[in-house]
Design an enzyme around this catalytic site. Structure first.
Site, PDB file in Angstrom:
ATOM      1  N   HIS A  97       1.714   6.130   0.215  1.00 25.82           N
ATOM      2  CA  HIS A  97       1.099   4.929  -0.347  1.00 25.82           C
ATOM      3  C   HIS A  97       0.529   4.128   0.824  1.00 25.82           C
ATOM      4  O   HIS A  97       1.054   4.187   1.941  1.00 25.82           O
ATOM      5  CB  HIS A  97       2.119   4.009  -1.021  1.00 25.82           C
ATOM      6  N   ASP A 100       3.087   1.934   2.685  1.00 24.14           N
ATOM      7  CA  ASP A 100       4.100   2.632   3.476  1.00 24.14           C
ATOM      8  C   ASP A 100       3.669   2.825   4.919  1.00 24.14           C
ATOM      9  O   ASP A 100       4.511   2.960   5.804  1.00 24.14           O
ATOM     10  CB  ASP A 100       4.376   4.038   2.920  1.00 24.14           C
TER      11      ASP A 100
END
Length: 431
Positions: A97, A100
């Site tokens: 993501h 992240d």
């Protein structure tokens, strides 16, 4: 080398090993005409492996990772550690993501600059690595701005922010030659109808997905667009509850030929289904794409994201993957995280290694079941009367004609055994 995984060597296949390594997963073993690595297409989830701090609803983080923090230097250290782990495990893919991998900035523009810088850094790492990108996605659920949804938010500015985020994540996935792009609607749902315009929100979600598909074609992205069905949490009512719900949504917005599904084991259970049910349904509807392989704690009723350890369950899942023709752009992503008491670097390696072994055992059992053919032969026998004569003619007939035939026949049909216990015994021969 960062030294985080010090004293840990690259894992290898050794069926007699009593140490860290693979006892069942041999990436070069030829199974059903292909290398096992090419069948299983393992991927590491960046978020649970490197961004999750080890918290739960009743306690703060337990992990103390040297890369935790909100700076670019720490984001690059995290990437260095991640690619070291990919090398130790020999995994062909990873997934991320946006939140992240990059620090959150004070503005969208600052976050985007951070994101582009880390994507360039990923590109440099990947140039000297055998690990590729299975898929990218946007985190449109963790930040408080998404508390009422992303595409389905009642605030148009949040919709716009979300669209801009997905656009940039698709650009990055395309740049890194990712094989898929996933839309995970963690907050796309509602808690009460008292403050929700369900029809409006559903229309917003449909248009948002249409925009993603339009942008895919605009930039020439050749990978698949995947939607991940997600029930019950964190919202009580999710617009992408399960495979059947997603398919009806795709049909409504003329997207069934453009979008596939990424099916997660844990989400299937929360929706009241088995993993193999969701996979079989996706394949039958022509929208099977990829999988997240994890498990839930069946006592908790929560999406606990644990590494798989149940070979029979995994075998039944891969049996459906094989029946669907196997993966094309998809793969086996471990959307799984350590338990919050598993603090050490070796735990992170062991969790993935054990999961890869479980998947290898389950996959080989699934191949053996398919090659044996007994299950499919018994299934075909059960429905054989539909393939010719009276049964075949029924589906082109009408109620009135059928009723006349039933009256004139003069016999009463008798039920036939479904042989479930026999079929389960057959499965148990292989697992």
């Amino acid at each position: 080398m960062t030294g985080f995984f010090k004293n840990i060597s690259r894992l290898s296949y050794d069926p007699d090993s009593t140490d860290l390594g693979f006892r069942h997963y041999n990436p070069d073993e030829i199974v059903a005409g292909k290398r096992m690595e090419e069948h299983l297409r393992f991927a590491v989830a960046y978020w649970h492996s490197f961004a999750w701090p080890g918290g739960d609803p009743f306690g703060a983080e337990t992990f103390d990772r040297p890369w935790f923090g909100n700076t670019m230097d720490l984001a690059k250290l995290k990437a260095d550690v991640a690619f070291e782990m990919f090398e130790l495990l020999g995994v062909p893919f990873f997934c991320w993501h946006d939140a992240d991998i990059r620090p959150e900035g004070d503005t969208f523009a600052e976050s985007l600059r951070n994101f582009k810088e880390i994507i360039d850094y990923f590109g440099e790492k990947m140039a000297t690595s055998n690990t590729k990108l299975l898929w990218g996605t946007a985190n449109l659920f963790s930040h408080r701005r998404f508390m009422s949804g992303a595409a389905t938010n009642p605030d148009p500015e949040i919709f716009a922010w979300s669209a801009a985020t997905v656009k940039n994540c698709m650009d990055a996935t395309h740049k890194l030659e990712g094989q898929n792009y996933v839309l995970w609607g963690g907050r796309e749902g509602y808690e009460t109808l008292l403050n929700t315009d369900l029809k409006r929100e559903r229309q917003q979600a449909g248009r948002f997905l249409q925009m993603a598909v339009e942008y895919k074609h605009k930039i020439g992205f050749k990978g698949a667009i995947l939607v991940e069905p997600k029930p019950q949490e964190p919202s009580k009512h999710q617009y992408d509850f399960d495979v059947a719900t997603v398919y009806s949504f795709l049909k409504d917005f003329d997207l069934e030929g453009e979008v596939q599904v990424n099916v997660e084991q844990g989400h299937a259970i929360l929706a009241g289904h088995s993993f193999e049910h969701e996979l079989a349904l996706a394949a039958s509807l022509g929208i099977f794409g990829s999988i997240d392989m994890n498990r839930n704690d069946y006592q908790s009723g929560w999406d606990t994201d644990q590494f798989p350890n149940n070979v029979p369950e995994v075998a039944l899942a891969y049996y459906e993957v094989l029946k669907a023709g196997g993966f094309t752009t998809g793969g086996t992503n471990f959307d799984a995280k350590l338990r919050r008491q598993s603090l050490d670097p070796v735990d992170l390696i062991a969790g993935h290694a054990g999961a890869m072994d479980v998947c290898a055992r389950g996959f080989k059992a699934a191949v053996a079941m398919q090659e044996d053919g007994t299950l499919e032969a018994m299934r075909a026998e059960r429905y054989a009367d539909w393939d010719s004569g009276y049964g075949k003619a029924l589906l082109t007939s009408d109620f009135a004609t059928i009723a006349e035939q039933v009256v004139s026949c003069g016999t009463t049909p008798q039920p036939r055994s479904g042989r479930q216990e026999i079929l389960e015994n057959i499965v148990n021969r292989f697992v």
